[in-house]
Design a protein around this motif. Structure first.
Motif, PDB file in Angstrom:
ATOM      1  N   ARG A  69      57.384  56.553 -18.196  1.00 30.46           N
ATOM      2  CA  ARG A  69      56.431  55.698 -18.901  1.00 30.46           C
ATOM      3  C   ARG A  69      57.152  54.654 -19.763  1.00 30.46           C
ATOM      4  O   ARG A  69      56.706  53.513 -19.878  1.00 30.46           O
ATOM      5  N   GLN A  70      58.279  55.032 -20.339  1.00 32.40           N
ATOM      6  CA  GLN A  70      59.057  54.071 -21.113  1.00 32.40           C
ATOM      7  C   GLN A  70      59.573  52.939 -20.226  1.00 32.40           C
ATOM      8  O   GLN A  70      59.604  51.767 -20.624  1.00 32.40           O
ATOM      9  N   LEU A  71      59.965  53.299 -19.009  1.00 35.91           N
ATOM     10  CA  LEU A  71      60.471  52.290 -18.068  1.00 35.91           C
ATOM     11  C   LEU A  71      59.357  51.321 -17.693  1.00 35.91           C
ATOM     12  O   LEU A  71      59.574  50.105 -17.619  1.00 35.91           O
ATOM     13  N   GLU A  72      58.139  51.858 -17.471  1.00 39.82           N
ATOM     14  CA  GLU A  72      57.008  50.980 -17.147  1.00 39.82           C
ATOM     15  C   GLU A  72      56.668  50.071 -18.326  1.00 39.82           C
ATOM     16  O   GLU A  72      56.361  48.890 -18.140  1.00 39.82           O
ATOM     17  N   ALA A  73      56.738  50.621 -19.520  1.00 36.13           N
ATOM     18  CA  ALA A  73      56.439  49.815 -20.710  1.00 36.13           C
ATOM     19  C   ALA A  73      57.481  48.707 -20.887  1.00 36.13           C
ATOM     20  O   ALA A  73      57.152  47.582 -21.284  1.00 36.13           O
ATOM     21  N   ARG A  74      58.726  49.031 -20.572  1.00 37.51           N
ATOM     22  CA  ARG A  74      59.808  48.053 -20.726  1.00 37.51           C
ATOM     23  C   ARG A  74      59.594  46.851 -19.824  1.00 37.51           C
ATOM     24  O   ARG A  74      59.836  45.702 -20.216  1.00 37.51           O
ATOM     25  N   PHE A  75      59.139  47.113 -18.596  1.00 45.51           N
ATOM     26  CA  PHE A  75      58.947  46.016 -17.647  1.00 45.51           C
ATOM     27  C   PHE A  75      57.497  45.526 -17.604  1.00 45.51           C
ATOM     28  O   PHE A  75      57.193  44.589 -16.866  1.00 45.51           O
ATOM     29  N   ASP A  76      56.623  46.203 -18.376  1.00 46.26           N
ATOM     30  CA  ASP A  76      55.207  45.845 -18.396  1.00 46.26           C
ATOM     31  C   ASP A  76      54.643  45.774 -16.985  1.00 46.26           C
ATOM     32  O   ASP A  76      54.004  44.792 -16.577  1.00 46.26           O
TER      33      ASP A  76
ATOM     34  N   GLU B  41      68.426  55.495 -15.925  1.00 44.76           N
ATOM     35  CA  GLU B  41      67.185  54.920 -15.403  1.00 44.76           C
ATOM     36  C   GLU B  41      67.257  54.736 -13.894  1.00 44.76           C
ATOM     37  O   GLU B  41      66.275  54.988 -13.178  1.00 44.76           O
TER      38      GLU B  41
ATOM     39  N   LEU C 184      69.374  48.034 -15.462  1.00 44.37           N
ATOM     40  CA  LEU C 184      69.036  49.423 -15.762  1.00 44.37           C
ATOM     41  C   LEU C 184      70.279  50.212 -16.130  1.00 44.37           C
ATOM     42  O   LEU C 184      71.374  49.936 -15.652  1.00 44.37           O
ATOM     43  N   SER C 185      70.077  51.224 -16.973  1.00 48.42           N
ATOM     44  CA  SER C 185      71.164  52.150 -17.271  1.00 48.42           C
ATOM     45  C   SER C 185      71.352  53.083 -16.084  1.00 48.42           C
ATOM     46  O   SER C 185      70.495  53.161 -15.186  1.00 48.42           O
TER      47      SER C 185
END
Length: 305
Positions: A38-45, A6, A2-3
């Motif tokens: 939401r982007q973080l959830e999408a990144r990790f699915d 994040e 993670l950055s």
């Protein structure tokens, strides 16, 4: 990985329980924080945030991500410091092995002075007995040995210097039967009584012990301190480093007896491999070459550094 942003987002949501409060904590608009989540959830699915309750919480997957990301961030930070440390000539770690003849307490001021350098070098101090001290250097279980006894063995790239000389005293409890026997004590007078020994810690050769007569029973103990205590309690007899028992001799807890066959003093050595060129080793060698420290280690003389 993670950055930093994040990781800060996860920590802010976990601490505040609200997108609004998390946004305020981060100094960002709630919509920006919501989009980032939401982007973080999408990144990790994976579902990372539980939005079903009044208080926003991390799901088990979100908690795992936050914990592991924080740990990895610390690991990267430590690795960065270690790389810089080694690049500047400091070792990652320095393993020092001392012989049981030396008291660990005498090295504490040196460890404290080394810590003041803030080098980042991890110190590891252990001890060995007799041949085990040299063996530790040969087998890579030591970068530096202090107080090794006997002559330096044949070893590739071995470098060494003399640290000092240790004198021995045949000391026993005033309650031991030999305490009342006229001096000097003869070999035949010693043989019936058990000798206390600190066994050679060498892994590769049969353990040896000094000051034991043929046919004499022995009590093997784990350290020089245990040997001193055992002889103080009249559990056996033997030779002890004079600097380690001077206080007990003065108090009468141990008594010195002259023996017909005296034990010769031992020369102690400092040794290392010549292909080790780190700044930490060089610093320790400089300290150990100081005559004042050498006297404190080998003779128990308390002097200011």
């Amino acid at each position: 990985m993670l950055s930093d942003d994040e990781l800060a987002l996860l920590e802010a949501i976990q601490a505040s329980g609200s997108l609004t409060r998390a946004a305020a904590r981060l100094g960002k608009a709630p919509s920006t924080v919501s989009h980032a989540a939401r982007q973080l959830e999408a990144r990790f699915d994976a579902l990372l945030f539980d939005r079903r309750r009044y208080r926003l919480q991390l799901t088990p997957a979100g908690q795992l991500l936050a914990q592991e990301a924080a740990r990895l961030s610390l690991d990267v930070s430590r690795l960065t410091r270690r790389v810089k440390q080694v690049a500047h000539g400091w070792e990652d770690r320095l393993w020092i092995v001392t012989d049981e003849l030396l008291e660990y307490e005498t090295l504490l001021p040196v460890v404290r002075a080394f810590d003041a350098l803030e080098s980042g070098v991890a110190l590891r101090l252990t001890h060995e007995v007799l041949s085990g001290t040299w063996e530790a250097l040969r087998d890579g279980r030591a970068d530096l040995v202090v107080g090794a006894t006997n002559e330096p063995p044949s070893m590739p790239r071995l470098r060494w210097f003399e640290l000092g000389v240790v004198e021995w005293v045949f000391a026993i409890s005033p309650r031991h039967p030999l305490a009342k026997v006229n001096e000097p004590l003869q070999q035949e007078q010693l043989t019936p009584y058990r000798a206390v020994v600190v066994a050679d810690s060498s892994r590769g050769v049969d353990g040896r012990g000094y000051g034991v007569l043929g046919g004499q029973a022995t009590l093997a103990v784990p350290s020089m301190r245990a040997k001193i205590l055992s002889q103080r309690e009249a559990l056996g007899v033997g030779w002890l480093p004079r600097h380690r028992v001077s206080a007990l001799l003065r108090s009468g807890d141990l008594v010195e007896k002259r023996v017909a066959e005296e034990r010769e003093p031992n020369t102690l050595y400092v040794a290392w491999h010549s292909d080790h060129e780190g700044r930490a080793l060089a610093w320790w060698l400089e300290q150990l070459r100081n005559p004042r420290l050498a006297k404190r280690l080998t003779q128990g003389i308390s002097v200011e550094p």
